[in-house]
Scaffold this active site. Structure first.
Site, PDB file in Angstrom:
ATOM      1  CD  GLU A 285     -99.273  -4.615 -38.256  1.00 39.69           C
ATOM      2  OE1 GLU A 285     -99.628  -3.369 -38.002  1.00 39.69           O
ATOM      3  OE2 GLU A 285    -100.906  -5.706 -38.271  1.00 39.69           O
ATOM      4  NE  ARG A 324     -97.212 -20.302 -29.490  1.00 37.44           N
ATOM      5  CZ  ARG A 324     -97.434 -21.024 -30.371  1.00 37.44           C
ATOM      6  NH1 ARG A 324     -96.421 -22.130 -30.203  1.00 37.44           N
ATOM      7  NH2 ARG A 324     -98.004 -21.540 -30.784  1.00 37.44           N
ATOM      8  CB  CYS A 355     -96.229 -25.835  -8.139  1.00 36.68           C
ATOM      9  SG  CYS A 355     -94.800 -26.299  -7.637  1.00 36.68           S
TER      10      CYS A 355
END
Ligand code: LLP
Length: 431
Positions: A285, A324, A355
């Site tokens: 996978e 990430r 912000c």
């Protein structure tokens, strides 16, 4: 050497290279795409995508595994269609992913379904679609699958996800095969459940699933996990049950910075002998390995802000586009789309307009002195980029573009402001 110069070995890894001073995706200049599409946008190379899929398929060809691309890493219809057409199956984890998998015409017998929280409705839809397996993660889930399958007058195939309790040496948030993680069943429960399978008359247990984590750069944790599962399989078979399939999940690491991940070939060489001994059909996978280096995020510099303590390159992409770096402190290389060899370098953070102090794409980087209006590419953004994006700060999600055979195609339009309020209602009482 120019800062951010693509290393020799990296050049063979993907199709984002300089021609002269402009960064190209295959044979198409990225500057031209940005002028036509606007920024920010994700840009994918079809050739790189297929190349990585084929690399893994060829490396394992002698045992003919089923490769189910993990669509949580990238579920754009164009990406899925390209892979499904090349023969890939899909690993899904939600009703929404199943919907998209079927939409791109994936053969349902090449779809496997994992997730610790499959709902009754999701289970029912997947059974009706005729998927290959549920990768079952708990006993209450197995009981529910049995009930729904009985109600539909079916018998469905399942694998049990075993938690092999190995450390894959990766970021703690993407470690999934340790005893304290929420995934899978402990070995004793797996063995007992195969022994008690008559309790689930509408389910056929066909094999074992494991997935130990992501961005794993060495084969050893996989070998350890497979060896452990090997003894489990032996015990289960001794008890009289059949095991036909072993799904070893995804997790193959890629180069973001200076990692030296194993090639698909080396990985295959390390695990195939172990798999052969087990006499099972293999499922893989992979997500990141196939799509990670097939995509970049292109952004434009809005301002360059120099403070007494730091320099900030403020761009029009942000943590809502690529989370990430903020979430895992992940490193993504930053390259100028048009390089200017005479430019001085500066130490800077590349940040978005959101912000939050955590809104950054890179920190403490030695970069060319960018000027406002210039373009940069955040490299290795094809996996867990767009799929983890959000509308935080009411920012429309970015466009996605794919280069195919020398031309570029917008494969997802940039969201419009109207999309930000789609489906919302303000009750009369509030007006
Ligand atoms: N199979 C299962 C059951 C999984 O949970 C995953 C990923 C995969 C396959 C694919 O793993 P890959 O080959 O892509 O490593 N958002 C994180 C990664 C989370 C991975 C979750 N599971 C990141 O951006 O690094």
């Amino acid at each position: 050497m120019y800062i951010g110069e693509i290393k020799e070995e990296r050049q063979v890894m993907h199709e984002f290279k300089y021609k002269g001073d402009e960064l190209f995706c295959e044979d198409v200049g990225i500057g031209g795409i940005a002028a036509a599409v606007g920024t920010p946008f994700y840009l994918y190379s079809h050739r790189t995508l297929l190349d990585h899929y084929r690399k893994i398929r060829e490396a394992f060809s002698e045992i003919n595994p089923l490769i189910c691309f993990s669509m949580k890493s990238n579920s754009s219809l164009a990406v899925l269609t390209a892979l499904v057409k090349a023969g890939s199956g899909l690993d899904v984890v939600s009703g929404g992913e199943l919907f998209k998998a079927l939409k791109v015409g994936c053969d349902s017998k090449k779809i496997v379904y994992a997730s610790v929280g499959k709902t009754e409705r999701e289970i029912e839809n997947a059974i009706k679609a005729g998927i290959l397996f549920f990768n079952v993660e708990s006993l209450p889930e197995l009981a529910l699958i049995d009930k729904v399958s009985g109600k539909l007058g079916r018998t469905v195939d399942c694998t049990l996800r075993a938690n092999p309790d190995v450390d894959p040496h990766t970021h703690k948030f993407i470690t999934t095969g340790k005893a304290e993680n929420k995934f899978g069943l402990d070995f004793k429960t797996v063995e007992e459940t195969f022994g008690n399978s008559c309790r689930y008359p509408h389910v056929r247990l066909r094999g074992i699933h494991i997935h130990i984590g992501s961005q794993i750069t060495e084969a050893e944790p996989f070998r350890k996990a497979i060896a452990k599962v090997g003894s489990l399989i032996a015990k289960i078979r001794k008890g009289g049950a059949r095991i036909d399939w072993l799904n070893i999940g995804g997790g193959l690491g890629i180069i973001y910075r200076k990692e030296h991940p194993q090639s698909a070939e080396r990985f295959a060489k390390a695990v195939i002998p172990l798999i052969r001994k087990l006499d099972v059909r293999l499922i893989l996978e992979p997500g990141r390995f196939i799509v990670g280096n097939s995509g970049v995020l292109v952004a434009k510099v809005t301002y360059v802000k120099k403070t007494r303590s730091r320099n900030f390159v403020i761009v029009d992409a942000a943590m809502n586009d690529l989370i990430r770096p903020s979430l895992y402190d992940a490193y993504h290389e930053i390259l100028p789309v048009i390089r200017k060899p005479v430019r001085r370098k500066m130490l800077a953070d590349v940040v978005g307009p959101i912000c939050e102090t955590g809104d950054f794409l890179a920190r403490d980087r030695k970069l060319p002195e960018f000027r406002s209006g210039e373009l940069l590419a955040v490299m290795g953004a094809g996996a867990y980029g767009f799929t983890m994006s959000s509308n935080y700060n009411s920012r429309p999600r970015s466009a996605e573009v794919m280069v195919i055979h020398g031309r570029f195609y917008v494969v997802r339009e940039r969201e419009k402001y109207d999309d930000l309020v789609k489906g919302e209602a303000v009750p009369r009482e509030l007006r």
